[in-house]
Structures are given as C-alpha cells and as structure tokens.
Design an enzyme around this catalytic site. Structure first.
Site, PDB file in Angstrom:
ATOM      1  CE  LYS A 171      32.663  40.243  52.783  1.00 44.20           C
ATOM      2  NZ  LYS A 171      31.829  39.274  51.996  1.00 44.20           N
ATOM      3  CD  GLU A 174      27.734  38.382  49.326  1.00 46.04           C
ATOM      4  OE1 GLU A 174      27.110  39.215  48.654  1.00 46.04           O
ATOM      5  OE2 GLU A 174      28.916  38.574  49.714  1.00 46.04           O
ATOM      6  N   GLY A 224      37.621  43.378  44.232  1.00 44.49           N
ATOM      7  CA  GLY A 224      36.215  43.473  43.844  1.00 44.49           C
ATOM      8  C   GLY A 224      35.952  44.674  42.977  1.00 44.49           C
ATOM      9  N   GLY A 225      34.729  45.202  43.053  1.00 41.22           N
ATOM     10  CA  GLY A 225      34.301  46.265  42.169  1.00 41.22           C
ATOM     11  C   GLY A 225      34.783  47.643  42.562  1.00 41.22           C
ATOM     12  CB  THR A 228      32.752  47.674  46.761  1.00 40.64           C
ATOM     13  OG1 THR A 228      31.442  47.296  46.338  1.00 40.64           O
ATOM     14  CG2 THR A 228      32.967  47.211  48.187  1.00 40.64           C
ATOM     15  N   GLY A 229      35.237  49.568  46.195  1.00 34.75           N
ATOM     16  CA  GLY A 229      36.594  50.001  46.528  1.00 34.75           C
ATOM     17  C   GLY A 229      36.647  51.458  46.949  1.00 34.75           C
ATOM     18  CD  GLU A 246      42.470  42.860  40.791  1.00 30.71           C
ATOM     19  OE1 GLU A 246      41.511  43.517  40.299  1.00 30.71           O
ATOM     20  OE2 GLU A 246      42.644  41.655  40.614  1.00 30.71           O
ATOM     21  CB  CYS A 280      39.747  41.350  37.436  1.00 28.43           C
ATOM     22  SG  CYS A 280      41.184  40.369  37.890  1.00 28.43           S
ATOM     23  CD  GLU A 381      35.517  44.819  35.461  1.00 24.78           C
ATOM     24  OE1 GLU A 381      36.434  43.989  35.421  1.00 24.78           O
ATOM     25  OE2 GLU A 381      35.281  45.517  36.455  1.00 24.78           O
TER      26      GLU A 381
END
Length: 494
Positions: A171, A174, A224-225, A228-229, A246, A280, A381
């Site tokens: 995925k 988007e 990602g962020g 969400t992680g 990551e 990142c 960040e």
C-alpha cells in the site's frame, strides 16, 4: 488499478481518488480507492500463494534472479518512473532520477545478498548431533510506504520480501501511488507467480486497519509518522505480529569550532532544506558551538534566503513544494507555535509570495535562532523546511543536547579532531551518524532508528533478516533411549 491475485481490477465499490500536483494543484491522475472487500481479497490471495509454496519454495538463487530481473526492468523504465515520481511529489525531475537510481541499486543489493549462504550449522559439542540454523520466509507481509520517497522506501521493503520468499500486500501513500503501480507491473513482467505481489490503493484511514490487524498477515512494515506507528503497534499486538517501523526523526546536526566551517555550513543547508525538509533524516536541529554561532547562523540565513524554489520542470529550481495544502498548513502552524514560544525567526516562516507559486504549496526555507530543547519546535518534527539553532559550550553539552529527543534516527557532526569525532559518534543515540558529512546512505548499510524512531532495520543484511524466521533443526544421528525415566517391566513395581 488495483492488483490482486495476478489480475488488475477496479475497486469493488467504484471508489476513486484524485492525485493533484503539489506544484499547481493540477489533476495528475485518478486511481481506484480500495474497499475493505478489496483488502480482504488481497490478503487472501497473498495467504493462499504463500501457503501453497508456489513462490516460497523457490530456491534462493531463483528468487534472487527474479529480483535482479526487476532491477533491469526498473533501469529500462527509469525515465518513465522518474516522471511519475516527479508529478506525484512535486520534486524536481533530477531528484526523482536520483531516487530511481537508488531504487535500482536497492534491488541489485538484495539480489546479490540472496546469493549468499544464509543457513549454517553450530557446534553443540555432541559428535552424534547435527544442529542447523535455517532461515525461512516469515510469510504474508503488509508493506506500507510514505509519500516523500515513494518508490525508494517501497523498494526497501519489496526487494527483501521477494528475496526472502514472502508474499505481500503493498500500500503506497494515497498521495503518490503512480510509481508503485508501475513497480507492480514490472514484478508481473518479471514472472512473479499470481498472488505473491498484491497492490492496494487508498488512505490508511480506510484500508490501514485491515492491513495491520488481520490475523492472516504475519508482518507489517511501515514507514511514516510516529502517531500512526503507535496505532499499528497497538493493532498488531492482538496477534503478536512482527513489526518493522521507521517513524521519522528530529535529527541533530552538530558543528564544532574546529570543523571545516564552510563545508559544514553548506551541508547544513542541504541537510535541512533538501526536498523542502520532507526527509525523515533532515538535519533540522542545528547545534553550534558558541564561538562560531554568529558566523555560522549569518551564513546559513543568507544561503537559505537565496534558495530557488520551483516545480518539476523548472531546471533552475533547487527545491520544490510541500506535498499538500494540509501539510503546508501544518508547517505554518508549527512556525507560528515556534514564534509564540520564543524562537527568533530569522528568515522565511511563510508561504512563497511569487506569482508562479500561487497555485502550489510552497513554503520558504525557515531558520529559528535562540532555541532550546524545552521548545516544541525543537522536539517535534515539522517535516518541512524549518531549521532550529541551539548553542553549546562543551563536548559533553553537545552530546546531551543531541540526545535530548524522543527520536533517534540519524545525526551528524563536524570536527577536525578525529578522537573527538569518535567519542561523539559513539555517544549519540541515533541509528546513523555522519561525521564531516550529512545525508548519504548506501543499500549495503543498515538504516533505522533508536528510541521512538522505530523498530528494526532496513537495508544492509539486517534488512533481509526482517523478512525471515530463524529455525533451529536438531538431528540426532545416533538415536537412543533417553534413560531419564525408569522403564518398569510389565507387572514390576517401584
């Protein structure tokens, strides 16, 4: 299009998502937005293909050959893919071309790594026992990529998954799906069996939960962020999935007074403002020795103020827009909060006012001075072109400031003293530390972070190991009774 079990298809509910140019908001493409039914179909296809052994049973050399063929096809289509990356991200075409070259290098690295012997025997001190350590594919993987380096960070996942013999559901973000779609076409062309590689498009808010919590999925690899992680970790806990995360960083870039100051300044500008800070590992926390602070900051402000911004086709541009209007608004809020908590704004801090940027999401390179580790702008960040400046007086203080963060992805330091460089590099709690340089990486070396920057490693040899289970096989070559419990004859009593 979605790609499920070897077939291209539309979303089962007819959902569509528009891809807009970060440069001018123009419509680039319209792609399907998957439904939960589509996700379930993709997981089922990956599970069936893995359990059947149609791909996992291939030899290491055969899987490596497949990945090498994909690398050749990527190289063949490099110009096409770079254009798709540039359109989706708004980055300059030359940056996208560099990224695609790195993608090819990643596939070649893992193809070569797959030819090395993975299994081995261990001496357990018994002449009649063979003790083997074997490596087997972990199974079905959900591979979830970011939007800043769409194909590159997908390649870090897909290449080792294929070499290991896994089946997967990919995925991409988007916002930037076009290069991932093309990659799946090349995997199909290279000859991967149906069901091994599956592609799902859509936002994480719609499809993410199914991809990360379904018990048929054995591993989730996410870039990602942090927020969400953490959500993925909670969702994966119910089935104790293996995770590779990551999650970004807030990366210190330390300049000592005995450094090559001109080189340090130049690399500090690149480290903070490349790809408009949407990296990142961006070196957005500049930590400068007090005696050189004024010289360094004055020059960085001058350099930041002259950075030329432009769209993908602007050959004179040095960096581009932010990925979306919502992200731009987030960076604006971040800067406003920094000013409110006492950071001194020296340059930038607002949208570009140039007419050619009016329809895009351009934010000027920004420098904050007089910062300290208690400030949110230092700790959080922004993922935008915002540099904060802190001052130190001693080596120990520089280390303490550099480590004062919940993140630990990367960091850099500049000094002419090799012993100092070794001490500081050793003391910094970050997954990658650059000495007298900032930003380069190679697929041969591991990438990943300490602390809340994530779990596991990508690239190197450990990047393949994330997709493998380790099994110990003990074989007794002279079987005999154990003799542990007394064997009474029939009718005999203790």
């Amino acid at each position: 299009m979605l790609y499920i079990n070897g077939s291209w298809r539309d979303s089962s509910n007819g959902g569509k998502h528009e891809i807009r140019s970060p440069h001018d908001g123009a419509l680039i493409a319209s792609v399907p937005q998957a439904s939960i039914d589509d996700v379930n179909d993709a997981i089922a296809a990956a599970r069936a293909s893995f359990d059947s052994g149609v791909f996992s049973s291939w030899s290491w050399s055969k899987r490596s050959a497949l990945v090498s063929t994909i690398a050749d096809l990527l190289e063949r289509d490099a110009a096409i893919i770079a254009k798709k990356e540039s359109d989706d991200t708004g980055k300059r075409i030359i940056e996208a071309e560099y990224d695609v070259a790195d993608v090819v290098a990643t596939f070649r690295h893992f193809a070569k790594l797959g030819l090395k012997e993975q299994d081995h025997t261990v001496d357990v001190g018994l002449a009649n026992v063979t003790s083997q350590i074997v490596h087997e594919p972990i199974g079905v993987c959900s591979l979830i990529g970011p939007w800043n380096y769409p194909l590159l960070q997908i390649a870090w996942k897909v290449a080792p998954a294929l070499v290991a013999g896994c089946s997967f559901i990919l995925k991409p973000s988007e916002l930037t799906p076009q290069s991932a779609i093309h990659l799946i076409k090349l995997i199909e062309e290279a000859g991967a069996p149906a069901g091994v590689a599956n592609l799902i498009l859509g936002p994480g808010s719609v499809v993410g939960n199914a991809l990360t919590t379904d018990p048929r999925v054995d591993l989730v690899s996410f870039t990602g962020g942090l927020t969400t992680g953490k959500t993925i970790m909670v969702g994966a806990a119910a089935t104790v999935k293996k995770l590779a995360l990551e999650l970004g960083g807030k990366n210190p870039h330390i300049i000592f007074a005995d450094a090559d100051i001109d080189a340090a300044i130049d690399n500090a500008v690149t480290g903070a403002f490349l790809h408009s800070g949407q990296v990142c590992s961006a070196g957005t926390r500049l930590i400068v020795e007090r005696s050189i602070h004024d010289r360094v900051v004055k020059e960085i402000v001058r350099r930041a103020g002259q950075i030329r911004m432009g769209g993908p086709s602007d050959l004179s541009a040095e960096t581009g827009p932010l990925i979306s209007e919502s992200h731009l608004k987030g960076v604006e809020s971040y800067v406003a909060a920094g000013v409110a908590e006492g950071a001194k704004l020296l340059v930038g801090g607002k949208r570009s006012q140039l007419p050619e940027h009016a329809r895009g999401w351009y934010f000027l390179p920004t420098v904050f001075d007089e910062c300290n580790t208690s400030m949110h702008c230092v700790q959080e960040e922004s993922f935008g072109p915002v540099m904060t400046v802190e001052i130190f007086d001693t080596e120990a203080q520089a280390i303490a400031i550099g480590n004062d963060t919940i993140f630990g992805l990367s960091g850099g330091l500049w000094t002419g003293d090799s012993l100092k460089a070794a001490r500081v590099a050793s003391a910094l709690r970050h997954g990658t530390v650059w000495v007298n340089d900032y930003g380069p990486y190679r697929p041969q070396a591991e990438w990943g972070g300490y602390k809340q920057s994530g779990i596991g490693r990508e690239l190197g040899s450990h990047g393949l190991g994330e997709y493998l289970e380790i099994k110990h096989i003990w074989t007794n070559n002279s079987p005999s009774k154990s003799g542990w419990f007394h064997d009474f004859a029939e009718g005999e009593r203790q």
